[in-house]
Write a protein that holds these residues in place. Structure first.
Motif, PDB file in Angstrom:
ATOM      1  N   GLN A  28       0.804  -1.227   0.000  1.00  0.00           N
ATOM      2  CA  GLN A  28       0.000   0.000   0.000  1.00  0.00           C
ATOM      3  C   GLN A  28       0.837   1.277   0.000  1.00  0.00           C
ATOM      4  OE1 GLN A  28      -2.533  -0.516   3.420  1.00  0.00           O
ATOM      5  NE2 GLN A  28      -4.166  -1.460   2.237  1.00  0.00           N
ATOM      6  N   VAL A 251      -4.555   9.295  -5.961  1.00  0.00           N
ATOM      7  CA  VAL A 251      -5.350   8.992  -7.157  1.00  0.00           C
ATOM      8  C   VAL A 251      -4.777   9.694  -8.384  1.00  0.00           C
ATOM      9  CG1 VAL A 251      -7.615   9.286  -8.249  1.00  0.00           C
ATOM     10  CG2 VAL A 251      -7.467   8.496  -5.878  1.00  0.00           C
ATOM     11  N   GLU A 254      -1.429   7.694  -9.273  1.00  0.00           N
ATOM     12  CA  GLU A 254      -1.476   6.243  -9.525  1.00  0.00           C
ATOM     13  C   GLU A 254      -2.827   5.740 -10.009  1.00  0.00           C
ATOM     14  OE1 GLU A 254       0.602   3.991  -6.311  1.00  0.00           O
ATOM     15  OE2 GLU A 254       0.969   5.995  -5.494  1.00  0.00           O
ATOM     16  N   GLY A 255      -3.800   6.647 -10.152  1.00  0.00           N
ATOM     17  CA  GLY A 255      -5.120   6.226 -10.610  1.00  0.00           C
ATOM     18  C   GLY A 255      -5.995   5.735  -9.464  1.00  0.00           C
ATOM     19  N   ALA A 256      -7.287   5.571  -9.747  1.00  0.00           N
ATOM     20  CA  ALA A 256      -8.249   5.170  -8.703  1.00  0.00           C
ATOM     21  C   ALA A 256      -7.952   3.791  -8.128  1.00  0.00           C
ATOM     22  CB  ALA A 256      -9.667   5.204  -9.270  1.00  0.00           C
ATOM     23  N   LYS A 257      -7.267   2.948  -8.926  1.00  0.00           N
ATOM     24  CA  LYS A 257      -6.973   1.595  -8.457  1.00  0.00           C
ATOM     25  C   LYS A 257      -6.075   1.581  -7.226  1.00  0.00           C
ATOM     26  CE  LYS A 257      -2.943   0.656 -11.417  1.00  0.00           C
ATOM     27  NZ  LYS A 257      -2.744   2.023 -11.928  1.00  0.00           N
ATOM     28  N   PHE A 260      -7.445   0.550  -3.866  1.00  0.00           N
ATOM     29  CA  PHE A 260      -7.768  -0.861  -3.622  1.00  0.00           C
ATOM     30  C   PHE A 260      -6.521  -1.732  -3.557  1.00  0.00           C
ATOM     31  CE2 PHE A 260     -11.469   1.184  -5.413  1.00  0.00           C
ATOM     32  CZ  PHE A 260     -12.456   0.783  -4.533  1.00  0.00           C
ATOM     33  N   LYS A 261      -5.363  -1.082  -3.349  1.00  0.00           N
ATOM     34  CA  LYS A 261      -4.120  -1.835  -3.162  1.00  0.00           C
ATOM     35  C   LYS A 261      -4.230  -2.674  -1.892  1.00  0.00           C
ATOM     36  CE  LYS A 261      -0.218   0.339  -5.466  1.00  0.00           C
ATOM     37  NZ  LYS A 261       1.106   0.955  -5.258  1.00  0.00           N
TER      38      LYS A 261
END
Length: 295
Positions: A28, A251, A254-257, A260-261
């Motif tokens: 994370q 975000v 690294e983007g919205a994903k 959810f790491k």
């Protein structure tokens, strides 16, 4: 007795799930890992087995206290709600009652939990090559020599506020997830317990506890990522100004994903850990009930 049962369950479950928790925190907070297995390989290659257990002793002790407060607060808050709404503490609570008591338990634990979480995350992300690993350069002394030393250094360098970094994210995470956690456990126990039985069997407790943990951690993962990133942000870095800024910057880069790491790892870890929590909790309560009834 709920406080004691919660403490025992929390301590045992932490010891069981700690290696995966270390991997989760590293994934994370650091971009150098390609995935779960890569993180496990790299941690073992450079730090051996000990690398997965950094800060475990203090974490077991602190989680025991925190779990005690969580379960004790939940039970007492639920009894108070039932007494106010239905006139008797033993009355069957509604799903809303269970959710409110769960949310209160989550809020209560944050006060005690934040400093230990800061120390745990800092210890888990600290690099300490194992002495057996050959290195061309002399090994540098670690900044934190243990969990207590870590808390002392943070208080000295970052002040009292440093011990409560990520508190806002932790509060958002734990209030919502704790409400879902206790609600799911209660609902599954009611659903899986055969008619005529007033207590769920241990298999029902195991399954209900495991699924409650998975659902709660699924909901909690985005705030868990933000919390971990805020807590690794040391005084000389100052990357994040607060919860919203941390979420926005993470975000953006690294983007919205990124939110959810560690989701898969959280869910994998949550099932056995929370099976252990609830089965230990119920076993201690039933043992003491049987012992006191014999007297």
């Amino acid at each position: 007795m709920d406080f004691i049962a919660g403490a025992i369950g929390g301590g045992l479950s932490t010891a069981v799930g700690y290696p995966l928790d270390t991997v989760k925190v590293r994934i994370q907070t650091e971009r150098r890992y390609k995935g779960i297995w890569h993180c496990i390989q790299e941690t073992y290659r450079t730090e051996k087995v000990w690398g997965f257990y950094k800060g475990v002793s203090a974490s077991v002790l602190s989680v025991s206290v925190i779990s005690s407060v969580s379960f004790g607060t939940y039970k007492n808050f639920l009894c108070t709600i039932c007494k106010l709404r239905y006139g008797a503490a033993e009355a069957k609570p509604s799903k809303l009652d269970v959710s409110l008591a769960g949310g209160a338990a989550g809020a209560a634990r944050v006060v005690l939990m934040t400093p230990s979480e800061v120390a745990k995350v800092r210890m888990q992300t600290q690099r300490n090559p194992h002495p057996s690993i050959a290195s061309p350069q002399p090994l540098s002394k670690p900044k934190y020599r243990g969990s207590l030393h870590c808390l002392k250094v943070i208080a000295k360098e970052e002040g009292f506020g440093g011990l409560y970094k990520g508190c806002s994210a932790l509060l958002c995470r734990d209030c919502a997830s704790s409400a879902i956690y206790f609600l799911t456990y209660s609902a599954l126990c009611d659903w899986l317990t055969p008619a005529g039985e007033n207590k769920p069997g241990f298999l029902v407790v195991l399954l209900s506890g495991g699924f409650a943990g998975v659902l709660a951690w699924g909901l909690a993962t985005p705030m868990d990522v933000i919390k971990s990133r805020m807590q690794t942000d040391e005084s000389e870095q100052h990357k994040y100004k607060g919860l919203i800024h941390c979420a926005r910057e993470s975000v953006r880069k690294e983007g919205a994903k990124v939110l959810f790491k560690g989701l898969g790892l959280n869910c994998i870890r949550a099932f056995p850990v929370n099976m252990m929590v609830f089965v230990t909790y119920e076993a201690v309560l039933r043992f003491t009930d049987r012992y006191t009834n014999k007297k």
